[in-house]
Write a protein that holds these residues in place. Structure first.
Motif, PDB file in Angstrom:
ATOM      1  N   ASP A 183      34.662  -2.295   6.017  1.00 38.42           N
ATOM      2  CA  ASP A 183      33.947  -2.057   6.621  1.00 38.42           C
ATOM      3  C   ASP A 183      33.225  -2.533   8.464  1.00 38.42           C
ATOM      4  O   ASP A 183      33.781  -2.332   8.988  1.00 38.42           O
ATOM      5  CB  ASP A 183      32.322  -2.271   6.280  1.00 38.42           C
ATOM      6  CG  ASP A 183      32.863  -3.819   5.031  1.00 38.42           C
ATOM      7  OD1 ASP A 183      33.995  -5.507   5.383  1.00 38.42           O
ATOM      8  OD2 ASP A 183      32.699  -4.312   3.672  1.00 38.42           O
ATOM      9  N   VAL A 184      33.258  -4.064   8.457  1.00 33.81           N
ATOM     10  CA  VAL A 184      32.950  -4.600   9.739  1.00 33.81           C
ATOM     11  C   VAL A 184      34.041  -5.414   9.938  1.00 33.81           C
ATOM     12  O   VAL A 184      35.641  -5.336   9.456  1.00 33.81           O
ATOM     13  CB  VAL A 184      31.897  -5.874   9.732  1.00 33.81           C
ATOM     14  CG1 VAL A 184      30.517  -4.762   9.194  1.00 33.81           C
ATOM     15  CG2 VAL A 184      31.638  -6.974   8.530  1.00 33.81           C
ATOM     16  N   LEU A 216      40.488  -4.618  11.023  1.00 32.65           N
ATOM     17  CA  LEU A 216      39.363  -3.927  12.152  1.00 32.65           C
ATOM     18  C   LEU A 216      39.068  -2.785  11.021  1.00 32.65           C
ATOM     19  O   LEU A 216      40.507  -2.391  10.154  1.00 32.65           O
ATOM     20  CB  LEU A 216      40.522  -3.642  13.480  1.00 32.65           C
ATOM     21  CG  LEU A 216      40.588  -4.979  13.523  1.00 32.65           C
ATOM     22  CD1 LEU A 216      41.887  -4.360  15.085  1.00 32.65           C
ATOM     23  CD2 LEU A 216      39.339  -5.557  14.664  1.00 32.65           C
ATOM     24  N   PRO A 217      38.171  -1.835  10.999  1.00 29.64           N
ATOM     25  CA  PRO A 217      38.303  -0.796  10.174  1.00 29.64           C
ATOM     26  C   PRO A 217      39.273   0.127  10.887  1.00 29.64           C
ATOM     27  O   PRO A 217      39.373   0.526  11.908  1.00 29.64           O
ATOM     28  CB  PRO A 217      37.040  -0.178  10.138  1.00 29.64           C
ATOM     29  CG  PRO A 217      35.944  -1.481  11.499  1.00 29.64           C
ATOM     30  CD  PRO A 217      36.772  -2.887  12.103  1.00 29.64           C
ATOM     31  N   ARG A 220      42.085   0.021  11.106  1.00 25.73           N
ATOM     32  CA  ARG A 220      43.280   0.276  11.474  1.00 25.73           C
ATOM     33  C   ARG A 220      44.526  -0.395  11.327  1.00 25.73           C
ATOM     34  O   ARG A 220      43.566  -1.730  11.086  1.00 25.73           O
ATOM     35  CB  ARG A 220      43.607   0.106  13.102  1.00 25.73           C
ATOM     36  CG  ARG A 220      44.653   0.246  14.481  1.00 25.73           C
ATOM     37  CD  ARG A 220      43.455  -0.175  15.557  1.00 25.73           C
ATOM     38  NE  ARG A 220      44.805  -1.526  16.130  1.00 25.73           N
ATOM     39  CZ  ARG A 220      43.810  -2.423  17.476  1.00 25.73           C
ATOM     40  NH1 ARG A 220      43.064  -2.126  17.782  1.00 25.73           N
ATOM     41  NH2 ARG A 220      44.849  -3.112  17.378  1.00 25.73           N
ATOM     42  N   ASP A 259      48.496  24.418  16.716  1.00 24.76           N
ATOM     43  CA  ASP A 259      48.219  25.109  18.097  1.00 24.76           C
ATOM     44  C   ASP A 259      50.334  24.597  18.324  1.00 24.76           C
ATOM     45  O   ASP A 259      50.355  24.542  19.818  1.00 24.76           O
ATOM     46  CB  ASP A 259      47.982  24.023  18.998  1.00 24.76           C
ATOM     47  CG  ASP A 259      48.585  22.325  18.624  1.00 24.76           C
ATOM     48  OD1 ASP A 259      47.548  21.118  18.465  1.00 24.76           O
ATOM     49  OD2 ASP A 259      48.635  21.735  17.653  1.00 24.76           O
ATOM     50  N   ARG A 296      52.200  22.900  18.851  1.00 23.89           N
ATOM     51  CA  ARG A 296      53.141  21.078  18.483  1.00 23.89           C
ATOM     52  C   ARG A 296      54.069  20.732  17.450  1.00 23.89           C
ATOM     53  O   ARG A 296      53.772  21.477  16.135  1.00 23.89           O
ATOM     54  CB  ARG A 296      51.650  19.827  18.546  1.00 23.89           C
ATOM     55  CG  ARG A 296      51.293  19.775  20.085  1.00 23.89           C
ATOM     56  CD  ARG A 296      50.150  19.440  20.390  1.00 23.89           C
ATOM     57  NE  ARG A 296      49.132  19.011  19.755  1.00 23.89           N
ATOM     58  CZ  ARG A 296      48.937  17.903  18.931  1.00 23.89           C
ATOM     59  NH1 ARG A 296      49.089  16.582  18.940  1.00 23.89           N
ATOM     60  NH2 ARG A 296      47.572  18.340  17.857  1.00 23.89           N
ATOM     61  N   ASN A 348      40.508  13.792   7.306  1.00 14.41           N
ATOM     62  CA  ASN A 348      39.743  13.915   8.623  1.00 14.41           C
ATOM     63  C   ASN A 348      40.779  15.780   8.545  1.00 14.41           C
ATOM     64  O   ASN A 348      41.058  15.407   9.330  1.00 14.41           O
ATOM     65  CB  ASN A 348      39.509  13.287   9.570  1.00 14.41           C
ATOM     66  CG  ASN A 348      38.417  14.304  10.111  1.00 14.41           C
ATOM     67  OD1 ASN A 348      38.439  15.413   9.897  1.00 14.41           O
ATOM     68  ND2 ASN A 348      38.078  13.979  11.318  1.00 14.41           N
ATOM     69  N   ASN A 389      40.578  17.818   9.200  1.00 10.85           N
ATOM     70  CA  ASN A 389      40.265  18.933  10.411  1.00 10.85           C
ATOM     71  C   ASN A 389      40.771  18.599  12.566  1.00 10.85           C
ATOM     72  O   ASN A 389      39.672  19.309  12.426  1.00 10.85           O
ATOM     73  CB  ASN A 389      39.043  19.175  10.111  1.00 10.85           C
ATOM     74  CG  ASN A 389      38.458  20.354   8.960  1.00 10.85           C
ATOM     75  OD1 ASN A 389      39.406  20.858   8.594  1.00 10.85           O
ATOM     76  ND2 ASN A 389      37.251  19.595   8.672  1.00 10.85           N
ATOM     77  N   ARG A 390      41.679  17.815  12.147  1.00 13.28           N
ATOM     78  CA  ARG A 390      40.782  17.207  13.235  1.00 13.28           C
ATOM     79  C   ARG A 390      42.152  17.474  14.231  1.00 13.28           C
ATOM     80  O   ARG A 390      42.984  16.701  14.508  1.00 13.28           O
ATOM     81  CB  ARG A 390      41.598  15.631  13.097  1.00 13.28           C
ATOM     82  CG  ARG A 390      40.891  14.365  14.115  1.00 13.28           C
ATOM     83  CD  ARG A 390      41.437  13.469  13.352  1.00 13.28           C
ATOM     84  NE  ARG A 390      39.878  12.463  14.534  1.00 13.28           N
ATOM     85  CZ  ARG A 390      39.753  10.613  14.053  1.00 13.28           C
ATOM     86  NH1 ARG A 390      40.697  10.867  12.506  1.00 13.28           N
ATOM     87  NH2 ARG A 390      39.237  10.187  14.505  1.00 13.28           N
ATOM     88  N   GLN A 391      42.500  19.041  14.047  1.00 14.61           N
ATOM     89  CA  GLN A 391      43.737  19.216  14.954  1.00 14.61           C
ATOM     90  C   GLN A 391      44.731  19.082  14.383  1.00 14.61           C
ATOM     91  O   GLN A 391      46.112  19.102  15.813  1.00 14.61           O
ATOM     92  CB  GLN A 391      43.200  19.122  16.704  1.00 14.61           C
ATOM     93  CG  GLN A 391      41.407  19.980  17.308  1.00 14.61           C
ATOM     94  CD  GLN A 391      41.146  17.861  17.373  1.00 14.61           C
ATOM     95  OE1 GLN A 391      41.386  17.152  17.412  1.00 14.61           O
ATOM     96  NE2 GLN A 391      40.127  18.181  17.285  1.00 14.61           N
ATOM     97  N   ARG A 396      36.899  11.361   4.086  1.00 19.40           N
ATOM     98  CA  ARG A 396      36.492  10.448   4.711  1.00 19.40           C
ATOM     99  C   ARG A 396      34.911  10.045   4.007  1.00 19.40           C
ATOM    100  O   ARG A 396      34.342  10.869   3.212  1.00 19.40           O
ATOM    101  CB  ARG A 396      36.270  10.394   5.875  1.00 19.40           C
ATOM    102  CG  ARG A 396      35.219   9.594   6.571  1.00 19.40           C
ATOM    103  CD  ARG A 396      35.068  10.048   8.439  1.00 19.40           C
ATOM    104  NE  ARG A 396      36.328   9.962   9.841  1.00 19.40           N
ATOM    105  CZ  ARG A 396      37.320   8.986   9.392  1.00 19.40           C
ATOM    106  NH1 ARG A 396      36.953   7.649   8.957  1.00 19.40           N
ATOM    107  NH2 ARG A 396      38.561   9.095   9.736  1.00 19.40           N
TER     108      ARG A 396
END
Lengths: 322, 217, 558
Positions: free
Chosen positions: A144-145, A161-162, A164, A259, A261, A276, A278-280, A294
């Motif tokens: 969370d925080v 960290l959230p 990371r 795409d 890559r 996620n 769908n993140r390209q 998520r």
């Protein structure tokens, strides 16, 4: 020994070589500080008495003012303190480079508790048991925080960290019971987000693992259960009805994306794809059908799932299935 | 026609000379513009960093921005800077009525900019490109960073619009003062100082337009 | 009113304003008496007093919350308040003290009052803007008070996201709006000072004849202008993030919570020097006056102010050594933080050298100044400990940090503020306070402060994290000591509030120059006339033209 045994303590216990050296660093710095300040304090007091108005003091041949004096009291203390900058930076860099054989503990901070997971799969809440004489690396993340995992006994802390991962490492060398804290303010029960750190001999640690052994099979073993419970296999197992890329041996391989890559399926890629899809980052020749996880999958489950995908086991088990 | 009334600045009681007063006013406005520049710079920098870290998402979002409205608005604002410069020139010559006309033209162009901008926001609203509205699903849900870029676009253009609105209000209030005779004789430097602010708003847009609209197409 | 229509020629004056070169007006306190004449005044001296009253009110709020925090920490198990109440108390203490007391404290009061007097001007360059900035300040104050009255904020004064944007259930937005608005007040004040110092100096008042007080305020104003817009952007984005979830600080949308910390500290570290530099200016006036000796190394002290204001923009990362910042960045910020200590050391050594072979009077302002030097040195050097990477890894976010910045903020800024208040009180009010009371409270504050905050260095090194309501029992002894010290400190604060106010009505009338000090502000009556100078001020040929000077034979004096 209980950490609350002493009513008043003026120096904290140290349980690693780095901690001891940090103590020497601050002590030596304090000596320099005293050398720089005590003359000023004594001078001010002495001048205040000696040159008080009405005192018959010699005020002639006033202070000699020269650029040389100014430059020297500017530069000499600065250069002296730079010694401590270098010393501190050296220790800092050592504390950033974990040895390869370090035992990895996964830590998760959330309001308001710590969760630790041992490489063998056992997990603990707020308390942490560790063996001495062995480098230990803590990989941590927050759900969370921002929190901050702090072990005074190692003179070491690091923010969680959230989204990371951050790391710290140390090598305990003294058994005992000490404290650990969250040191980044994180809301209502921030001050209750603390726990006990127990440092034990290797043998004791092994025994403790036996007794505490809740989830055997380690991270990856637990991950297999997650893989099942989220029914990932419905699409990703070979022969599944929905055509989805096989995850067998995916980790570390190169993946061609829609795409054009080409990316390496590293840990960040796996995490991203689960959270996620769908993140390209759609793999070539596949349609976008996977739901985003998520806010669906808790971070600790995700960790185990990724550990499972990273382990060779995903390959073996999937090939074994029909 | 009121060619060449006397031009000057009435001395405020706490200054020693008119020169000192004018110098103070110019320096004050520049200092203010410097802080404004830093304010906007932070936003533009964030937008550029976002472009570097999430190029595809930012492109997807930028495709939805109305390039032509932005381009026309750029021309409109440059035109308003020209009319403002005209007003300043006329004020130096003491042609108060001509100056007032140029000021009104400037305010009109500024208003035209805001009207076009308003229409653009309206079109965005229709296209579900207002991700901060919780009751209106966002068009590009599959690309979270694009959402962030679009939001920054609203913060930056909204802040710019607020500056322009303030500018138009001050301009109209000053036009009212300047419609009375004797304005230029006492307050010529107000026009000069306001001109600095107006050109600055224009300049911010000239940076904002490429940063938000053009670079990402 | 319009009879004075002027072309660029010689200045004629509006006949309604008395010309200071001709008339003898009453002093500024008695020029007008209505309430309106205070709340719509454009006189920099009256505005300074408006600020003084407002920031004193805020100081009381901040001090009371601090007292409650210290009360809660007498017991280790957090039984005095709930955790939420405790968190709100220290947040209110931080927000109010930093943004509504420390930042405006010396500039908005002494700076406002004294800069025009010191440079020989009739007022600041933009008197209406000066009044406006007080109203802006009060508007921001209103929002902050609203959030406190409605139920408070619990994010800490640093407002770190995602706690402040997504997790806190308190009145964060009004508090953020209040702080954002106060930033504009700072910008306007800084702008006014910069323009005034550039353009309004009396004939002959060159840059190197300016008192150090003016130099440090010039440096402070530059920080106001260059750093405040950045915190404004950061706070606006934070408000938008909380209200509309725009995503800049949310990793789920490609944002970064650490970005806020960068923006925040890019302002808030320079803000430390907004608090410290004006205090250095005050001390640089007091020390020569009470040693009756020219300030040692004037140019170095002046340059040091500008140097501090410049280097301070490049050290913000030392607040984030353990927050996942890149290691190389940490090393760079560490060494720059060591460098920022150099100009501070210059000032301390030069003050000490000024006292050497002076003719010292240990009156109240001088006692505060000497206390300041001692505490500031300790605060500064422990700052170097914190800038040392390996030490920071241990004491970051512990009571060591709390002790360090209180040595700078209270030991530095508050002591300088009180010293300046006693030094210029006769000038502000035209009355003398009772000297004995002044000395007693100066000593009380010095003792109380050290008893309160020195144990916190030890607590921090022992590993007690800051912002802890419930703490391990082995820390209780030092916490009780600290709380006990805070009661002494409180008494020390209450005394001046009584005897200084008492002096306004019952004090002895003050002469124009009670301390035999140099500087243009002492050439006018106490309190000064409404338009400052009755005759054209004569700039001194050298600043700090005291009887005793370095490298000269000491002259005889009383």
């Amino acid at each position: 020994m209980n950490p609350t045994d002493l009513a008043l303590r003026l120096w904290p216990p140290a349980a690693s070589a780095t901690a001891v050296e940090t103590d020497w660093l601050i002590l030596a710095f304090t000596v320099l500080t005293l050398l720089l300040t005590v003359p000023v304090f004594v001078a001010i007091t002495w001048f205040a008495i000696r040159y008080r108005q009405g005192e018959p003091a010699d005020r002639s041949h006033g202070t000699i003012r020269s650029v040389l004096i100014e430059i020297s009291w500017m530069l000499i203390p600065f250069l002296l303190t730079l010694i401590f900058f270098v010393w501190g930076a050296r220790l800092f860099f050592i504390s950033k480079q974990a040895p390869g054989d370090a035992m990895v503990i996964e830590a998760i901070g959330r309001q308001w508790m710590w969760k630790f997971q041992h490489p063998t799969g056992q997990s603990e809440i707020n308390d942490l048991h560790l063996p001495i004489g062995q480098p230990i690396k803590i990989r941590m993340i927050s759900q969370d925080v921002i929190h901050n995992l702090y072990f005074p006994v190692f003179r070491m802390q690091m923010a969680t960290l959230p989204d990371r991962y951050t790391e710290m490492w140390f090598k305990p060398d003294r058994t005992g019971t000490y404290r650990l804290y969250c040191s980044e303010y994180c809301g209502t029960d921030h001050s209750r987000m603390d726990g006990t750190l127990t440092l034990m001999t290797q043998a004791d640690y092994a025994a403790w693992l036996q007794n505490a052994g809740a989830q055997q099979g380690g991270q990856a073993g637990a991950g297999r259960a997650i893989y099942e419970s989220y029914a990932c296999g419905t699409c990703h197992d070979p022969g599944a009805k929905v055509r989805a890329p096989s995850l067998a041996g995916l980790y570390g391989r190169e993946v061609r994306l829609a795409d054009g890559r080409i990316v390496t399926a590293d840990e960040a890629y796996l995490r991203d794809k689960i959270l996620n899809p769908n993140r390209q980052k759609l793999a070539a020749d596949y349609k976008q059908v996977m739901p985003a996880f998520r806010n669906v999958i808790p971070t600790d489950d995700l960790d185990r799932l990724v550990a499972y995908l990273k382990s060779g086991r995903a390959t073996a088990q999937q090939e074994a299935s029909p | 026609m009121s060619g060449g009334t006397s031009v000057g600045v009435r001395l405020a009681s706490h200054f020693a000379t008119v020169e000192q007063q004018k110098h103070a006013a110019v320096l004050g406005m520049w200092a203010w513009l410097l802080t404004e520049l830093l304010l906007f710079a932070g936003l533009f920098l964030t937008a550029l960093i976002l472009r570097l870290t999430h190029p595809e998402a930012v492109q997807a979002a930028a495709r939805h921005l109305k390039f032509w409205i932005g381009a026309v608005n750029t021309v409109v604002l440059i035109g308003s800077s020209l009319t403002m410069s005209g007003a300043i020139q006329l004020s130096r010559l003491g042609w108060q009525r001509g100056m007032v006309r140029f000021m009104l033209a400037t305010a009109a162009l500024g208003t035209l900019f805001l009207a076009l901008k308003g229409y653009e926001y309206y079109a965005d609203y229709h296209e579900h490109m207002m991700p901060f509205l919780s009751d209106r699903p966002y068009a590009l849900t599959d690309s979270p960073p694009s959402r962030l870029f679009v939001n920054l676009y609203y913060v930056a253009t909204g802040l710019h619009g607020l500056h322009l609105l303030t500018g138009i209000a001050i301009l109209l209030a000053m036009t009212r003062q300047a419609s009375r005779p004797g304005f230029l004789a006492a307050h010529q430097n107000r026009i000069e100082i306001f001109g600095l602010y107006w050109h600055f708003i224009d300049l911010i847009w000239i940076v904002a337009f490429p940063t938000l609209y053009v670079l990402n197409r | 009113m319009t009879s004075g229509t002027i072309t660029d020629g010689p200045a004629l004056r509006d006949p309604h304003t008395p010309d200071s070169r001709i008339g003898h007006g009453p002093d500024y306190l008695h020029a007008e008496h209505t309430l309106r004449s205070w709340f719509f005044t454009t006189d920099h001296k009256r505005i300074a007093l408006l600020y003084l009253a407002s920031i004193t009110a805020f100081f009381v709020i901040g001090a009371v919350t601090a007292g409650l925090v210290r009360l809660a920490l007498v017991v280790p198990d957090g039984q005095v308040f709930t955790n939420d109440t405790y968190n709100k108390l220290f947040t209110i203490h931080g927000v109010v003290m930093v943004w509504f007391f420390l930042i405006p404290s010396i500039p908005a009061t002494f700076g406002n009052f004294l800069i025009p007097l010191m440079i020989g001007a009739r007022d600041l360059a933009f008197p209406k803007l000066n009044l406006a900035s007080w109203y802006v300040f009060m508007t921001g104050a209103f929002f902050t008070l609203v959030s406190v009255v409605l139920g408070g904020v619990d994010t800490g004064w640093t407002f770190y996201t995602p706690l402040s944007t997504a997790f806190s259930n308190t009145w964060v937005v009004p508090a953020l709006i209040g702080v954002t608005i106060v930033g504009f007040s700072s910008i306007l004040t800084g702008l006014n000072f910069v323009v005034t110092i550039h353009t309004m100096r009396a004939p002959g008042m060159t840059w190197f004849r300016l008192p150090i007080f003016v130099w440090t305020h010039y440096a402070t104003s530059l920080i106001f202008l260059l750093a405040t817009p950045v915190i404004t952007v950061a706070l606006v984005l934070l408000i938008a993030e909380r209200a509309f979830h725009i995503g800049v600080f949310d990793p789920a949308y490609g944002g970064d919570p650490v970005l806020f910390q960068h923006l925040f500290w890019f302002y808030s570290h320079p803000a430390v020097y907004i608090m410290v530099l004006p205090g250095m200016g005050v001390i640089s006036e007091i020390v020569p006056a009470f040693a009756q000796k020219k300030l040692f190394g004037y140019r170095f002290v002046a340059y040091a102010a500008i140097g501090l204001a410049s280097v301070t923009f490049f050290v913000w990362g030392h607040h984030m050594f353990v927050n996942g910042q890149s290691d190389l960045a940490s090393v760079a910020f560490s060494v720059l933080s060591f460098a920022v200590a150099v100009p501070s050391a210059v000032k301390v050594y030069n003050w000490t050298a000024t006292i050497h072979k002076g003719s010292l009077k240990l009156d109240t302002p001088m006692l505060y100044a000497m206390g300041y030097i001692g505490l500031f040195v300790l605060g500064g050097l422990t700052g170097l400990y914190l800038a040392t990477l390996a030490i920071n890894q241990h004491v970051h976010a512990t009571y060591f940090v709390v002790a360090h910045f209180h040595y700078i903020m209270v030991g530095g800024t508050v002591l300088a503020f009180l010293g300046g208040l006693h030094f210029w009180w006769p000038k502000f009010t035209g009355r003398m306070y009772i000297e004995a009371w002044g000395r007693i409270s100066a000593v009380l504050i010095f003792i109380g402060f050290n008893v309160t905050f020195f144990p916190q260095f030890i607590l921090g090194y022992l590993g007690m994290p800051r912002r802890y309501h419930v703490y391990p029992a082995e820390f209780q002894f030092l916490n009780i000591l600290s709380s006990a010290g805070s009661t002494i400190l409180a008494v020390g604060y209450i005394f001046p509030m009584i005897y200084l106010v008492y002096a306004i009505w019952f004090g002895k009338r003050a002469p124009a120059n009670p301390w035999d000090a140099r500087g243009l502000e002492w050439t006018v009556a106490s309190p000064p006339p409404a338009h400052n100078f009755l005759t054209e001020p004569q700039a001194p040929k050298v600043p700090y033209d005291y009887p005793i000077q370095a490298r000269e034979t000491g002259r005889q004096h009383s």
